[in-house]
Design a protein around this motif. Sequence first.
Motif, PDB file in Angstrom:
ATOM      1  N   SER A   1     -28.175  40.360  -3.944  1.00 12.79           N
ATOM      2  CA  SER A   1     -28.587  38.841  -4.471  1.00 12.79           C
ATOM      3  C   SER A   1     -29.643  38.568  -3.715  1.00 12.79           C
ATOM      4  O   SER A   1     -29.992  38.947  -2.684  1.00 12.79           O
ATOM      5  CB  SER A   1     -27.611  37.854  -4.374  1.00 12.79           C
ATOM      6  N   PRO A   2     -30.764  37.873  -4.293  1.00 12.72           N
ATOM      7  CA  PRO A   2     -31.936  37.244  -3.529  1.00 12.72           C
ATOM      8  C   PRO A   2     -31.408  36.426  -2.317  1.00 12.72           C
ATOM      9  O   PRO A   2     -30.705  35.615  -2.544  1.00 12.72           O
ATOM     10  CB  PRO A   2     -33.031  36.657  -4.507  1.00 12.72           C
ATOM     11  N   ARG A   3     -32.220  36.340  -1.358  1.00 11.58           N
ATOM     12  CA  ARG A   3     -31.815  35.377  -0.130  1.00 11.58           C
ATOM     13  C   ARG A   3     -32.690  34.198  -0.310  1.00 11.58           C
ATOM     14  O   ARG A   3     -33.486  33.944  -1.202  1.00 11.58           O
ATOM     15  CB  ARG A   3     -32.172  35.962   1.173  1.00 11.58           C
ATOM     16  N   LYS A   4     -32.253  32.992   0.401  1.00 15.36           N
ATOM     17  CA  LYS A   4     -33.055  31.839   0.418  1.00 15.36           C
ATOM     18  C   LYS A   4     -33.684  31.435   1.430  1.00 15.36           C
ATOM     19  O   LYS A   4     -33.044  31.882   2.641  1.00 15.36           O
ATOM     20  CB  LYS A   4     -31.759  30.529  -0.243  1.00 15.36           C
ATOM     21  N   SER A   5     -34.585  30.872   1.235  1.00 16.94           N
ATOM     22  CA  SER A   5     -35.497  30.223   2.435  1.00 16.94           C
ATOM     23  C   SER A   5     -35.497  28.799   2.311  1.00 16.94           C
ATOM     24  O   SER A   5     -35.494  28.350   1.226  1.00 16.94           O
ATOM     25  CB  SER A   5     -36.600  31.003   2.870  1.00 16.94           C
ATOM     26  N   GLU A   6     -36.529  28.078   3.190  1.00 16.79           N
ATOM     27  CA  GLU A   6     -36.795  26.592   3.002  1.00 16.79           C
ATOM     28  C   GLU A   6     -37.719  26.542   1.719  1.00 16.79           C
ATOM     29  O   GLU A   6     -37.786  25.444   1.329  1.00 16.79           O
ATOM     30  CB  GLU A   6     -37.301  26.079   4.326  1.00 16.79           C
ATOM     31  N   ALA A   7     -38.425  27.560   1.548  1.00 19.10           N
ATOM     32  CA  ALA A   7     -39.366  27.496   0.736  1.00 19.10           C
ATOM     33  C   ALA A   7     -38.902  27.905  -0.630  1.00 19.10           C
ATOM     34  O   ALA A   7     -39.609  27.825  -1.977  1.00 19.10           O
ATOM     35  CB  ALA A   7     -40.555  28.585   0.972  1.00 19.10           C
ATOM     36  N   GLY A   8     -37.441  28.329  -0.699  1.00 14.81           N
ATOM     37  CA  GLY A   8     -36.884  28.689  -2.175  1.00 14.81           C
ATOM     38  C   GLY A   8     -36.489  30.155  -2.041  1.00 14.81           C
ATOM     39  O   GLY A   8     -36.251  30.524  -1.091  1.00 14.81           O
ATOM     40  N   THR A   9     -36.506  30.637  -3.166  1.00 15.03           N
ATOM     41  CA  THR A   9     -35.781  32.113  -3.213  1.00 15.03           C
ATOM     42  C   THR A   9     -36.936  33.139  -2.923  1.00 15.03           C
ATOM     43  O   THR A   9     -38.150  32.967  -3.010  1.00 15.03           O
ATOM     44  CB  THR A   9     -35.831  32.463  -4.874  1.00 15.03           C
ATOM     45  N   VAL A  10     -36.405  34.123  -2.060  1.00 13.24           N
ATOM     46  CA  VAL A  10     -37.195  35.191  -1.700  1.00 13.24           C
ATOM     47  C   VAL A  10     -36.708  36.560  -2.182  1.00 13.24           C
ATOM     48  O   VAL A  10     -35.831  36.805  -1.894  1.00 13.24           O
ATOM     49  CB  VAL A  10     -36.874  35.080   0.083  1.00 13.24           C
ATOM     50  N   GLY A  11     -37.493  37.083  -2.835  1.00 13.68           N
ATOM     51  CA  GLY A  11     -37.005  38.461  -3.389  1.00 13.68           C
ATOM     52  C   GLY A  11     -36.116  38.208  -4.650  1.00 13.68           C
ATOM     53  O   GLY A  11     -36.040  37.152  -5.301  1.00 13.68           O
ATOM     54  N   PHE A  12     -35.808  39.343  -5.341  1.00 11.91           N
ATOM     55  CA  PHE A  12     -34.937  39.514  -6.252  1.00 11.91           C
ATOM     56  C   PHE A  12     -34.087  40.609  -6.182  1.00 11.91           C
ATOM     57  O   PHE A  12     -34.147  41.445  -5.292  1.00 11.91           O
ATOM     58  CB  PHE A  12     -35.940  39.472  -7.662  1.00 11.91           C
ATOM     59  N   SER A  13     -33.096  40.568  -7.177  1.00  9.56           N
ATOM     60  CA  SER A  13     -32.070  41.687  -6.962  1.00  9.56           C
ATOM     61  C   SER A  13     -32.576  42.747  -7.962  1.00  9.56           C
ATOM     62  O   SER A  13     -33.331  42.553  -8.834  1.00  9.56           O
ATOM     63  CB  SER A  13     -30.601  41.085  -7.338  1.00  9.56           C
ATOM     64  N   LEU A  14     -31.920  43.961  -7.615  1.00 10.37           N
ATOM     65  CA  LEU A  14     -32.108  45.096  -8.621  1.00 10.37           C
ATOM     66  C   LEU A  14     -31.551  44.995  -9.736  1.00 10.37           C
ATOM     67  O   LEU A  14     -32.227  45.276 -10.990  1.00 10.37           O
ATOM     68  CB  LEU A  14     -31.758  46.313  -7.846  1.00 10.37           C
ATOM     69  N   GLU A  15     -30.640  44.307 -10.113  1.00 11.00           N
ATOM     70  CA  GLU A  15     -29.962  43.947 -11.476  1.00 11.00           C
ATOM     71  C   GLU A  15     -30.825  43.112 -12.108  1.00 11.00           C
ATOM     72  O   GLU A  15     -31.115  43.224 -13.496  1.00 11.00           O
ATOM     73  CB  GLU A  15     -28.650  43.308 -11.028  1.00 11.00           C
ATOM     74  N   GLU A  16     -31.371  41.902 -11.639  1.00 10.34           N
ATOM     75  CA  GLU A  16     -32.222  41.095 -12.235  1.00 10.34           C
ATOM     76  C   GLU A  16     -33.532  41.618 -12.645  1.00 10.34           C
ATOM     77  O   GLU A  16     -33.892  41.606 -13.933  1.00 10.34           O
ATOM     78  CB  GLU A  16     -32.634  39.917 -11.368  1.00 10.34           C
ATOM     79  N   TYR A  17     -34.133  42.601 -11.871  1.00 14.22           N
ATOM     80  CA  TYR A  17     -35.299  43.349 -12.467  1.00 14.22           C
ATOM     81  C   TYR A  17     -34.897  44.254 -13.388  1.00 14.22           C
ATOM     82  O   TYR A  17     -35.719  44.607 -14.516  1.00 14.22           O
ATOM     83  CB  TYR A  17     -35.768  44.311 -11.200  1.00 14.22           C
TER      84      TYR A  17
END
Length: 212
Positions: A6-22
Amino acid sequence: MALWTSPRKSEAGTVGFSLEEYAKLRPTLWHFTHKANLPLIRRNPTLLCAARFLHGNLLDEPRRGRSVRDGVPVLRDQDLLHEGSICFQSGSSMIDVVRDLNARVFFWSGWPDRPVRSGRHAFARYCASDIIFRVPFQDVAEQSPHFSRCNSGAIRKQGGKAVPRGPATFAEAEESRFDPTAVVEVTFLGCVLLPKTTDVGESLKGPWKPLR
């Protein structure tokens, strides 16, 4: 990297994406290669990066003019790489950029019926000489893909400004700073074992036959 993370979260929002999502958004990878390479790939269904076949200065400088050909395989030239059009990231140089490209196997992102627009334009350029491999992304996802939001081998100024290239050009899904819908290329370091689900065709519309 774990397969369906699962993508990680940061103060700026979502960082990256999951392979499943892609995989849900862009389920198919597309690779073009010279027709002369097909017999070799049928015997050994593995795509190798250009560095496996290059030595000396060819690893450091863009390949110009005719494609490099020492029997088989035929390697694509790099006449669309222009140093003056690059804004180098993190102290990188032209040598770094070329070596990174030569160390990767490239696929266009896409869907079962077509690659992204840059891929369609690329095939229009090479349709007289190339064949197409069409690969389900989920069947190679465990081979550590990296993602890019640009056509990394075609470097031209955009709006009169140099385009960035360097360590951030390619990123793992979790570490990317762009949405999966922005992916243009999917790359693999060193080599890619083509799965049994790989199809081969002579045009973007097929007809399609199993590679193996």
